[in-house]
Design a protein around this motif. Structure first.
Motif, PDB file in Angstrom:
ATOM      1  N   TYR A   1     -20.058  10.708  42.586  1.00 49.97           N
ATOM      2  CA  TYR A   1     -18.883  10.998  42.372  1.00 49.97           C
ATOM      3  C   TYR A   1     -18.023   9.989  42.564  1.00 49.97           C
ATOM      4  N   ASP A   2     -18.447   8.936  43.694  1.00 46.75           N
ATOM      5  CA  ASP A   2     -17.642   7.539  43.808  1.00 46.75           C
ATOM      6  C   ASP A   2     -17.798   6.841  42.439  1.00 46.75           C
ATOM      7  N   LYS A   3     -18.954   6.968  41.763  1.00 47.71           N
ATOM      8  CA  LYS A   3     -19.228   5.985  40.649  1.00 47.71           C
ATOM      9  C   LYS A   3     -18.292   6.492  39.374  1.00 47.71           C
ATOM     10  N   ARG A   4     -18.257   7.958  39.436  1.00 49.08           N
ATOM     11  CA  ARG A   4     -17.335   8.632  38.340  1.00 49.08           C
ATOM     12  C   ARG A   4     -15.940   8.308  38.420  1.00 49.08           C
ATOM     13  N   GLN A   5     -15.630   8.299  39.764  1.00 48.19           N
ATOM     14  CA  GLN A   5     -14.061   7.985  40.588  1.00 48.19           C
ATOM     15  C   GLN A   5     -13.844   6.503  39.766  1.00 48.19           C
ATOM     16  N   THR A   6     -14.576   5.523  40.159  1.00 47.79           N
ATOM     17  CA  THR A   6     -14.472   4.092  39.616  1.00 47.79           C
ATOM     18  C   THR A   6     -14.250   4.107  38.136  1.00 47.79           C
ATOM     19  N   LEU A   7     -15.074   4.720  37.294  1.00 47.89           N
ATOM     20  CA  LEU A   7     -15.241   4.589  35.994  1.00 47.89           C
ATOM     21  C   LEU A   7     -13.957   5.378  35.351  1.00 47.89           C
ATOM     22  N   ARG A   8     -13.563   6.265  36.141  1.00 42.68           N
ATOM     23  CA  ARG A   8     -12.126   7.110  35.451  1.00 42.68           C
ATOM     24  C   ARG A   8     -10.921   6.094  35.919  1.00 42.68           C
ATOM     25  N   GLU A   9     -10.986   5.362  37.125  1.00 40.50           N
ATOM     26  CA  GLU A   9      -9.895   4.440  37.354  1.00 40.50           C
ATOM     27  C   GLU A   9      -9.750   3.398  36.368  1.00 40.50           C
ATOM     28  N   LYS A  10     -10.950   2.860  35.988  1.00 40.98           N
ATOM     29  CA  LYS A  10     -11.219   1.615  35.128  1.00 40.98           C
ATOM     30  C   LYS A  10     -10.422   2.154  33.835  1.00 40.98           C
ATOM     31  N   GLN A  11     -10.875   3.487  33.202  1.00 44.06           N
ATOM     32  CA  GLN A  11     -10.449   3.748  32.065  1.00 44.06           C
ATOM     33  C   GLN A  11      -8.828   4.035  31.977  1.00 44.06           C
TER      34      GLN A  11
ATOM     35  N   THR B   1      -6.614   2.506  33.842  1.00 41.67           N
ATOM     36  CA  THR B   1      -6.080   0.947  33.868  1.00 41.67           C
ATOM     37  C   THR B   1      -6.184   0.393  32.289  1.00 41.67           C
ATOM     38  N   ARG B   2      -7.323   0.643  31.829  1.00 44.39           N
ATOM     39  CA  ARG B   2      -7.326   0.081  30.508  1.00 44.39           C
ATOM     40  C   ARG B   2      -6.322   0.805  29.345  1.00 44.39           C
ATOM     41  N   GLU B   3      -6.301   2.053  29.466  1.00 46.43           N
ATOM     42  CA  GLU B   3      -5.387   2.982  28.868  1.00 46.43           C
ATOM     43  C   GLU B   3      -3.927   2.633  29.222  1.00 46.43           C
ATOM     44  N   THR B   4      -3.351   2.424  30.342  1.00 48.56           N
ATOM     45  CA  THR B   4      -2.235   2.012  30.835  1.00 48.56           C
ATOM     46  C   THR B   4      -1.709   0.437  29.981  1.00 48.56           C
TER      47      THR B   4
ATOM     48  N   ARG C   1      -3.165  -0.932  27.435  1.00 49.88           N
ATOM     49  CA  ARG C   1      -3.085  -0.621  26.269  1.00 49.88           C
ATOM     50  C   ARG C   1      -1.820  -0.226  25.459  1.00 49.88           C
ATOM     51  N   THR C   2      -1.131   0.798  26.438  1.00 47.59           N
ATOM     52  CA  THR C   2       0.151   1.412  26.171  1.00 47.59           C
ATOM     53  C   THR C   2       1.133   0.255  26.337  1.00 47.59           C
ATOM     54  N   ILE C   3       1.100  -0.371  27.382  1.00 50.38           N
ATOM     55  CA  ILE C   3       2.065  -1.462  27.741  1.00 50.38           C
ATOM     56  C   ILE C   3       2.223  -2.563  26.519  1.00 50.38           C
ATOM     57  N   SER C   4       0.882  -3.016  26.038  1.00 53.24           N
ATOM     58  CA  SER C   4       0.828  -3.911  25.024  1.00 53.24           C
ATOM     59  C   SER C   4       1.541  -3.523  23.909  1.00 53.24           C
ATOM     60  N   ALA C   5       1.184  -2.156  23.383  1.00 51.29           N
ATOM     61  CA  ALA C   5       1.615  -1.585  22.248  1.00 51.29           C
ATOM     62  C   ALA C   5       3.397  -1.444  22.290  1.00 51.29           C
ATOM     63  N   ILE C   6       3.763  -1.043  23.455  1.00 48.33           N
ATOM     64  CA  ILE C   6       5.219  -1.170  23.774  1.00 48.33           C
ATOM     65  C   ILE C   6       5.882  -2.586  23.700  1.00 48.33           C
ATOM     66  N   ARG C   7       5.239  -3.587  23.963  1.00 47.14           N
ATOM     67  CA  ARG C   7       5.655  -4.780  23.891  1.00 47.14           C
ATOM     68  C   ARG C   7       5.670  -5.381  22.325  1.00 47.14           C
ATOM     69  N   ARG C   8       4.474  -5.044  21.721  1.00 47.67           N
ATOM     70  CA  ARG C   8       4.419  -5.308  20.378  1.00 47.67           C
ATOM     71  C   ARG C   8       5.570  -4.796  19.664  1.00 47.67           C
ATOM     72  N   LYS C   9       5.706  -3.526  19.851  1.00 47.86           N
ATOM     73  CA  LYS C   9       6.974  -2.874  19.079  1.00 47.86           C
ATOM     74  C   LYS C   9       8.070  -3.477  19.567  1.00 47.86           C
ATOM     75  N   GLN C  10       8.530  -3.786  20.492  1.00 47.46           N
ATOM     76  CA  GLN C  10       9.639  -4.563  20.948  1.00 47.46           C
ATOM     77  C   GLN C  10       9.909  -5.818  20.367  1.00 47.46           C
TER      78      GLN C  10
END
Length: 161
Positions: free
Chosen positions: A131-141, A143-146, A148-157
């Motif tokens: 369950y620790d391994k799954r939690q780590t993967l979830r946190e990485k995912q 962070t990656r999605e966040t 991507r969202t931030i960079s998409a907003i910056r590109r749009k601005q």
């Protein structure tokens, strides 16, 4: 001939970072034969099954695969022999005390040349539960999605300015 500078990575153990929680890291020298160094200079090594053990106040690395040197002769090394690691006495004693605790192990993380000398980065680690391994993967995912969202907003601005 110019002396080598900097750090040249040969191999790293990504699976160790996934399977273990890294507590502390150490940089060690390695006792190698000539054909092992030549094989490493070609960038050939694998740390996947490797582990480190402290025996009679000396540190040894096992199961690290350094393939035989192709131009080697009868003096060639065996691919999975145990290799002595070079550390200061205080570091060895500290590592041995911590490794004796329940659930702790010592794993090699990276093998590299630093200023022309072969080094290995080892880590004192504690095994993760599934369950620790799954939690780590979830946190990485997440962070990656966040990111991507931030960079998409910056590109749009930037596009509207």
């Amino acid at each position: 001939m110019a002396k080598e500078k900097g750090r040249k990575l040969i191999a790293q153990n990504k699976k160790a970072r996934h399977d273990y929680a890294i507590i502390d890291t150490y940089e060690c020298g390695i006792v190698l034969t000539g054909t092992e160094v030549k094989s490493l200079r070609q960038g050939r090594a694998s740390l996947v099954d490797g582990f480190v053990s402290v025996e009679s106040r000396e540190v040894w690395m096992y199961n690290v695969h350094v393939p035989e040197y192709s131009q080697g002769t009868w003096t060639n090394h065996s691919a999975r022999r145990k290799r002595k690691l070079l550390m200061h006495r205080e570091e060895i004693d500290k590592l041995e005390r911590k490794a004796d605790e329940s659930g702790h192990t010592i794993v090699p993380l990276a093998l590299y040349f630093k200023d022309g000398r072969a080094k290995v980065e080892i880590a004192l680690a504690k095994g993760k539960k599934e369950y620790d391994k799954r939690q780590t993967l979830r946190e990485k995912q997440d962070t990656r999605e966040t990111q991507r969202t931030i960079s998409a907003i910056r590109r749009k601005q930037r596009g509207t300015l």
